[in-house]
Design a protein around this motif. Structure first.
Motif, PDB file in Angstrom:
ATOM      1  N   GLU A  82      46.716  43.671  33.886  1.00  0.00           N
ATOM      2  CA  GLU A  82      47.006  43.389  35.407  1.00  0.00           C
ATOM      3  C   GLU A  82      46.482  44.740  36.088  1.00  0.00           C
ATOM      4  O   GLU A  82      46.150  44.559  37.374  1.00  0.00           O
ATOM      5  N   THR A  83      47.242  45.836  35.991  1.00  0.00           N
ATOM      6  CA  THR A  83      46.758  46.782  36.925  1.00  0.00           C
ATOM      7  C   THR A  83      45.200  47.073  37.218  1.00  0.00           C
ATOM      8  O   THR A  83      44.773  47.332  38.215  1.00  0.00           O
ATOM      9  N   GLY A 103      29.968  42.891  33.286  1.00  0.00           N
ATOM     10  CA  GLY A 103      30.745  42.837  34.536  1.00  0.00           C
ATOM     11  C   GLY A 103      32.098  42.701  34.309  1.00  0.00           C
ATOM     12  O   GLY A 103      32.579  42.761  33.158  1.00  0.00           O
ATOM     13  N   TRP A 104      32.532  41.838  35.289  1.00  0.00           N
ATOM     14  CA  TRP A 104      34.163  41.618  35.110  1.00  0.00           C
ATOM     15  C   TRP A 104      34.497  39.993  36.027  1.00  0.00           C
ATOM     16  O   TRP A 104      33.639  40.129  36.899  1.00  0.00           O
ATOM     17  N   CYS A 105      35.676  39.797  35.650  1.00  0.00           N
ATOM     18  CA  CYS A 105      35.874  38.568  36.384  1.00  0.00           C
ATOM     19  C   CYS A 105      37.525  38.514  36.468  1.00  0.00           C
ATOM     20  O   CYS A 105      38.149  38.917  35.510  1.00  0.00           O
ATOM     21  N   VAL A 106      37.976  38.387  37.494  1.00  0.00           N
ATOM     22  CA  VAL A 106      39.595  38.520  37.652  1.00  0.00           C
ATOM     23  C   VAL A 106      40.026  37.123  38.420  1.00  0.00           C
ATOM     24  O   VAL A 106      39.341  36.707  39.351  1.00  0.00           O
ATOM     25  N   THR A 107      40.902  36.380  37.852  1.00  0.00           N
ATOM     26  CA  THR A 107      41.604  35.254  38.425  1.00  0.00           C
ATOM     27  C   THR A 107      42.950  35.688  38.632  1.00  0.00           C
ATOM     28  O   THR A 107      43.865  36.043  37.865  1.00  0.00           O
ATOM     29  N   LEU A 142      50.198  34.932  38.279  1.00  0.00           N
ATOM     30  CA  LEU A 142      49.550  35.184  36.743  1.00  0.00           C
ATOM     31  C   LEU A 142      48.063  36.072  37.260  1.00  0.00           C
ATOM     32  O   LEU A 142      47.345  35.252  38.028  1.00  0.00           O
ATOM     33  N   VAL A 143      47.958  37.059  36.909  1.00  0.00           N
ATOM     34  CA  VAL A 143      46.636  37.974  37.259  1.00  0.00           C
ATOM     35  C   VAL A 143      45.972  37.804  35.676  1.00  0.00           C
ATOM     36  O   VAL A 143      46.408  38.505  34.742  1.00  0.00           O
ATOM     37  N   VAL A 144      44.875  37.284  35.590  1.00  0.00           N
ATOM     38  CA  VAL A 144      43.900  37.480  34.240  1.00  0.00           C
ATOM     39  C   VAL A 144      42.656  38.238  34.680  1.00  0.00           C
ATOM     40  O   VAL A 144      42.042  37.619  35.360  1.00  0.00           O
TER      41      VAL A 144
END
Length: 146
Positions: free
Chosen positions: A28-29, A99-103, A135-137
């Motif tokens: 999460e951080t 890359g990256w993806c955050v929800t 909730l952080v994914v």
């Protein structure tokens, strides 16, 4: 049954499957750190029981809440107040798909504009939406191994 013998001998090429990307989950951080580096994402909510996705500018607050600005009384403000919604942002390289993806999932709170003695522009009637991060994914997208 009159089957066409020519049609029976036609070979169908298998469909080309798109390359799949492997993902690695982020803590999460790290996910919030990446999210804080970009300023545009997508808010996902419902209108009349149908899904809606809207690209928006955003920023994070000190607690990891997602802050959006919208016109007071907008469809977005009316639809999300008190609702559990999703927010997603990403950064993906077009060339290789890495890359990256955050929800972020959480309850949205709409804060009405605060009137000031000098409020004279249309920008002054902006409401702020805060999505509390329940909730952080985060996922890091890596290239295929082959």
């Amino acid at each position: 049954m009159n089957a066409d013998p020519e049609a029976a001998s036609v070979q169908v090429e298998p469909r080309v499957r798109p390359q799949t990307r492997h993902t690695r989950e982020l803590d999460e951080t790290r996910a919030l750190e990446l999210l804080g580096r970009t300023g545009v994402g997508r808010v996902v909510y419902t209108v009349g029981a149908l899904p809606a996705v809207l690209p928006v500018r955003f920023r994070l607050d000190a607690l990891g809440g997602v802050l959006l600005s919208t016109a007071a009384g907008s469809e977005l403000a009316r639809a999300v107040d008190g609702a559990v919604i999703a927010f997603e942002a990403d950064e993906v390289d077009d060339a290789d798909g890495t890359g990256w993806c955050v929800t972020v999932l959480g309850r949205a709170e709409v804060r009405p504009p605060t009137p000031t003695p000098t409020s004279t522009t249309a920008r002054d009637d902006r409401a702020q939406i805060r999505i509390a991060p329940e909730l952080v994914v985060g996922r890091h997208l890596t290239p295929d191994p082959f």
